[in-house]
Design an enzyme around this catalytic site. Structure first.
Site, PDB file in Angstrom:
ATOM      1  N   GLU A 115      -6.232  -9.110   6.421  1.00 35.88           N
ATOM      2  CA  GLU A 115      -6.063 -10.444   5.859  1.00 35.88           C
ATOM      3  C   GLU A 115      -6.452 -11.527   6.865  1.00 35.88           C
ATOM      4  O   GLU A 115      -7.083 -12.538   6.501  1.00 35.88           O
ATOM      5  CB  GLU A 115      -4.613 -10.626   5.401  1.00 35.88           C
ATOM      6  CG  GLU A 115      -4.275  -9.748   4.194  1.00 35.88           C
ATOM      7  CD  GLU A 115      -2.818  -9.793   3.806  1.00 35.88           C
ATOM      8  OE1 GLU A 115      -2.530 -10.060   2.633  1.00 35.88           O
ATOM      9  OE2 GLU A 115      -1.966  -9.556   4.693  1.00 35.88           O
ATOM     10  N   GLU A 135      -0.427  -1.928   0.985  1.00 37.99           N
ATOM     11  CA  GLU A 135       0.922  -2.339   0.602  1.00 37.99           C
ATOM     12  C   GLU A 135       1.482  -1.592  -0.609  1.00 37.99           C
ATOM     13  O   GLU A 135       2.702  -1.462  -0.756  1.00 37.99           O
ATOM     14  CB  GLU A 135       0.954  -3.852   0.334  1.00 37.99           C
ATOM     15  CG  GLU A 135       0.856  -4.714   1.592  1.00 37.99           C
ATOM     16  CD  GLU A 135      -0.576  -4.906   2.066  1.00 37.99           C
ATOM     17  OE1 GLU A 135      -0.781  -5.578   3.090  1.00 37.99           O
ATOM     18  OE2 GLU A 135      -1.502  -4.371   1.412  1.00 37.99           O
TER      19      GLU A 135
END
Length: 261
Positions: A115, A135
């Site tokens: 990210e 995730e």
């Protein structure tokens, strides 16, 4: 006055005045996990480097075989909901910088490591690079802009494939899909980063800042609005000293000496 580049958690900052670059260097064990406190500090350091007149280009890199395997998972359970709600804003700091930001990615680049890299302007990868947003394996979703930024780059179909399956994307595929700017041999990552820094520094800093802000601001706009804003930015640069210098240097067949004015 407090030094913004000291007492950092899991990373260091190196300023190379000659190259006009500032490096943020991840360094925490074999996998360079990113702590909750480190995210806050990364935001502050990006802001400090953006205001540092010695720096024209910012580089995010790491020590070791892996850029980052992601965040310190237990930190999410220990942090308050208010703190967690700020994670995306902290990791978006590279995008808010007015200066160009390069991510040099080798090895694992997972979770918040991915990210953070997606928030940068340029991503250089190697054949060892693996991008992933894992995730789903924790019963979660990306929380620092990963799925949102990725969808803008590769579209919803490929983003679902990466996010909903926690799929790993290797360096060459990342380049083929438009996620990475350049793919090089693992041993050439530093040289490729140096070359890109040198190239970016050669341009007008005023034009660079203008281009980055224009592209970021018009990413979600209609074509008509983007063209209109582009015209306004072009018009403003038309009266800059750098533009006059660039035209003069072109006609004199020499390298321009841009001042950022």
């Amino acid at each position: 006055m407090t030094d913004p580049y000291s007492n950092l958690d899991g990373f260091t900052v190196k300023i190379d005045v000659e190259q006009k670059r500032g490096d943020i260097i991840l360094e925490r064990g074999e996998y360079n996990t990113i702590s909750m406190a480190q995210r806050d500090q990364l935001k502050a350091v990006f802001e400090a480097l953006d205001a540092d007149d010695r720096v024209r280009v910012i580089v995010v890199r790491s020590i070791g075989k892996h850029f980052s395997s992601g965040g310190y998972i237990m930190g999410f359970l220990e942090a308050s909901p208010e703190h967690v709600s700020k994670l995306a804003w902290n990791i978006a700091a590279p995008a808010r910088c007015s200066k160009p930001v390069i991510a040099a990615n080798r090895g694992y680049c997972f979770g918040v490591g991915f990210e953070l890299s997606l928030a940068c302007d340029f991503r250089i990868v190697t054949e060892t690079t693996q991008y992933a947003l894992p995730e789903q394996k924790l019963g979660q979703i990306p929380g620092s802009g990963g799925s949102a930024r990725l969808q803008k780059i590769v579209g919803i179909t490929r983003t679902k494939d990466i996010v909903m399956r926690s799929r790993r994307i290797k360096g060459q595929q990342a380049y083929d899909w438009g996620i990475a700017t350049e793919v090089v041999a693992d041993g050439e990552l530093e040289a490729a980063t140096d070359a890109l820094v040198k190239e970016l520094v050669s341009f007008s800093p005023l034009a660079q800042r203008t281009a980055k802000k224009l592209l970021n601001d018009t990413e979600d706009s209609t074509l008509a609005i983007a063209i209109e804003l582009e015209g306004h930015c072009y018009s403003r640069l038309r009266s800059s000293e750098d533009f006059a210098e660039g035209v003069k240097a072109f006609h004199e067949k020499r390298e321009p000496e841009f001042k950022g004015r």
